[in-house]
Design a protein around this motif. Structure first.
Motif, short mmCIF file in Angstrom:
data_model
loop_
_atom_site.label_atom_id
_atom_site.label_comp_id
_atom_site.label_asym_id
_atom_site.label_seq_id
_atom_site.Cartn_x
_atom_site.Cartn_y
_atom_site.Cartn_z
N GLN A 166 43.87 47.33 23.78
CA GLN A 166 45.00 48.23 24.87
C GLN A 166 45.51 47.05 25.74
OE1 GLN A 166 43.60 51.73 26.70
NE2 GLN A 166 42.48 52.17 24.71
N GLY A 167 46.61 47.01 26.00
CA GLY A 167 47.28 46.13 27.38
C GLY A 167 46.35 46.00 28.52
N GLN A 168 46.06 47.02 28.92
CA GLN A 168 45.23 46.92 30.19
C GLN A 168 43.75 46.08 30.12
OE1 GLN A 168 45.67 50.04 29.00
NE2 GLN A 168 43.74 51.06 29.15
N TRP A 169 43.19 46.10 28.91
CA TRP A 169 42.22 45.12 28.48
C TRP A 169 42.51 43.73 28.60
CZ3 TRP A 169 40.13 48.17 23.55
CH2 TRP A 169 39.81 49.60 23.77
N VAL A 170 43.73 43.27 28.19
CA VAL A 170 44.17 42.10 28.31
C VAL A 170 44.00 41.62 29.46
CG1 VAL A 170 46.20 40.62 27.74
CG2 VAL A 170 45.61 42.16 26.00
N LEU A 171 44.85 42.39 30.57
CA LEU A 171 44.81 42.34 31.92
C LEU A 171 43.65 42.13 32.60
CD1 LEU A 171 47.78 44.65 32.66
CD2 LEU A 171 47.93 42.36 32.34
N SER A 172 42.40 42.95 32.24
CA SER A 172 41.14 42.85 33.01
C SER A 172 40.55 41.90 32.51
CB SER A 172 40.58 44.26 32.97
OG SER A 172 40.24 44.46 31.44
N HIS A 173 40.53 41.15 31.17
CA HIS A 173 39.77 40.10 30.58
C HIS A 173 40.18 39.00 31.22
CE1 HIS A 173 38.54 42.62 27.09
NE2 HIS A 173 37.56 42.82 28.03
N THR A 174 41.47 39.03 31.77
CA THR A 174 41.93 37.80 32.48
C THR A 174 41.03 37.31 33.57
OG1 THR A 174 44.18 38.38 31.88
CG2 THR A 174 43.86 36.77 33.81
N ALA A 175 40.40 38.23 34.28
CA ALA A 175 39.25 37.80 35.28
C ALA A 175 38.31 37.30 34.57
CB ALA A 175 39.07 39.20 35.79
N GLU A 177 47.56 49.74 34.48
CA GLU A 177 47.65 48.43 34.23
C GLU A 177 47.78 47.75 35.66
OE1 GLU A 177 51.70 47.80 32.04
OE2 GLU A 177 50.51 48.16 30.16
N ARG A 178 48.44 48.48 36.60
CA ARG A 178 48.34 48.00 37.92
C ARG A 178 46.78 47.78 38.39
NH1 ARG A 178 52.58 51.07 41.23
NH2 ARG A 178 52.53 52.26 39.37
N LYS A 179 45.95 48.89 38.14
CA LYS A 179 44.83 48.67 38.84
C LYS A 179 43.92 47.60 37.90
CE LYS A 179 44.21 53.61 39.98
NZ LYS A 179 43.08 54.31 40.44
N ALA A 180 44.10 47.38 36.93
CA ALA A 180 43.51 46.29 36.12
C ALA A 180 44.01 44.97 36.64
CB ALA A 180 44.10 46.44 34.54
N MET A 181 45.16 44.79 36.90
CA MET A 181 45.85 43.70 37.35
C MET A 181 45.02 43.53 39.10
SD MET A 181 49.67 43.14 36.56
CE MET A 181 50.11 44.87 36.74
N ARG A 182 45.00 44.37 39.75
CA ARG A 182 44.48 44.38 41.13
C ARG A 182 42.91 43.99 40.84
NH1 ARG A 182 47.47 48.30 42.84
NH2 ARG A 182 45.69 49.95 42.45
N GLU A 183 42.31 44.59 40.16
CA GLU A 183 40.81 44.28 39.97
C GLU A 183 40.57 42.68 39.67
OE1 GLU A 183 39.10 47.31 37.69
OE2 GLU A 183 39.80 48.97 39.02
N ALA A 184 41.51 42.58 38.44
CA ALA A 184 41.26 41.20 37.99
C ALA A 184 41.55 40.11 38.94
CB ALA A 184 42.34 40.95 36.77
N GLU A 185 42.65 40.38 39.75
CA GLU A 185 43.39 39.27 40.81
C GLU A 185 41.97 39.35 42.05
OE1 GLU A 185 46.91 39.58 42.98
OE2 GLU A 185 47.25 38.54 41.21
N ALA A 186 41.29 40.38 42.46
CA ALA A 186 40.13 40.35 43.18
C ALA A 186 38.92 39.53 42.84
CB ALA A 186 39.68 41.73 43.50
N LYS A 187 38.85 39.71 41.51
CA LYS A 187 37.68 38.96 41.08
C LYS A 187 38.00 37.37 40.84
CE LYS A 187 35.70 42.59 37.97
NZ LYS A 187 35.48 42.95 36.65
N ILE A 188 39.11 37.13 40.44
CA ILE A 188 39.96 35.73 40.30
C ILE A 188 39.64 35.07 41.84
CG2 ILE A 188 41.56 34.18 39.88
CD1 ILE A 188 42.27 36.19 37.32
N VAL A 189 40.18 35.70 42.81
CA VAL A 189 40.24 35.19 44.20
C VAL A 189 38.94 35.03 44.75
CG1 VAL A 189 40.79 35.75 46.47
CG2 VAL A 189 42.71 36.06 44.78
N GLU A 190 37.79 35.77 44.48
CA GLU A 190 36.48 35.75 44.88
C GLU A 190 36.05 34.48 44.30
OE1 GLU A 190 32.30 37.98 44.44
OE2 GLU A 190 34.12 39.11 44.35
N ALA A 191 36.24 34.25 43.07
CA ALA A 191 35.67 33.26 42.22
C ALA A 191 36.28 31.63 42.61
CB ALA A 191 35.93 33.13 40.81
N ALA A 192 37.70 31.93 42.87
CA ALA A 192 38.10 30.51 43.62
C ALA A 192 37.66 30.38 45.05
CB ALA A 192 39.84 30.87 43.86
N GLU A 193 37.38 31.45 45.68
CA GLU A 193 36.94 31.14 47.19
C GLU A 193 35.33 30.40 47.24
OE1 GLU A 193 37.97 31.32 50.21
OE2 GLU A 193 40.07 31.57 49.13
#
Length: 162
Positions: A78-87, A25-41
């Motif tokens: 799976q829960g980690q899919w929810v987290l990764s799809h957030t990105a 889950e932490r890996k999924a959140m980190r990867e999602a956050e990196a993609k979101i931040v890149e898109a925000a930039e």
């Protein structure tokens, strides 16, 4: 003695699987956050925002996943899919913002005033619609789940905010 030993081994296995799930889950959140931040930039550069801070409320995502555990199981999700799809869903929001800025100077002017984006989950996993609201210069995204979305899905609701 054997029963006590089996109990200790079983407890160890359970705690290891919980820790492994947390790592996934932490890996999924980190990867999602990196993609979101890149898109925000990219949006910040396209729209001309002086700043555009992004925060994802991961605690609310974890709570939503826990509250929807049975629904997730029923849907073989799976829960980690929810987290990764957030990105996936929310990078589409940033892409929509960039597209709006590229297409219309009037909207670009007001979108450039945004200083922050806050992303929270919809409470029900079965709710696939995202909703948007403005709180001063903060765009609040209540992100839906499960279905992928493209930038074109978000252009109209974002424009309606302004």
């Amino acid at each position: 003695m054997k029963l006590k030993l089996m109990t200790i081994i079983l407890a160890g296995l359970v705690s290891q699987s919980v820790m492994a799930s947390t790592v996934v889950e932490r890996k999924a959140m980190r990867e999602a956050e990196a993609k979101i931040v890149e898109a925000a930039e990219q949006t910040k550069a396209t729209c001309g925002n002086a700043e555009l801070a992004v925060s994802v409320n991961w605690d609310e995502y974890r709570s939503m996943i826990s509250a929807n555990e049975k629904v997730l199981q029923d849907n073989r999700y799976q829960g980690q899919w929810v987290l990764s799809h957030t990105a996936d869903r929310n990078t589409s929001v940033f892409e929509a913002l960039s597209n709006i800025c590229n297409d219309d100077e009037d909207y670009k002017e007001v979108i450039a005033e945004l200083s922050a984006v806050v992303i929270t989950p919809k409470p029900a996993f079965t709710d696939s619609d995202s909703s948007f609201k403005l709180d001063g210069t903060t765009l609040v995204i209540e992100s839906g789940h499960r279905m992928n979305r493209s930038a074109s899905d978000f252009v109209r609701p974002i424009k309606q905010l302004f």
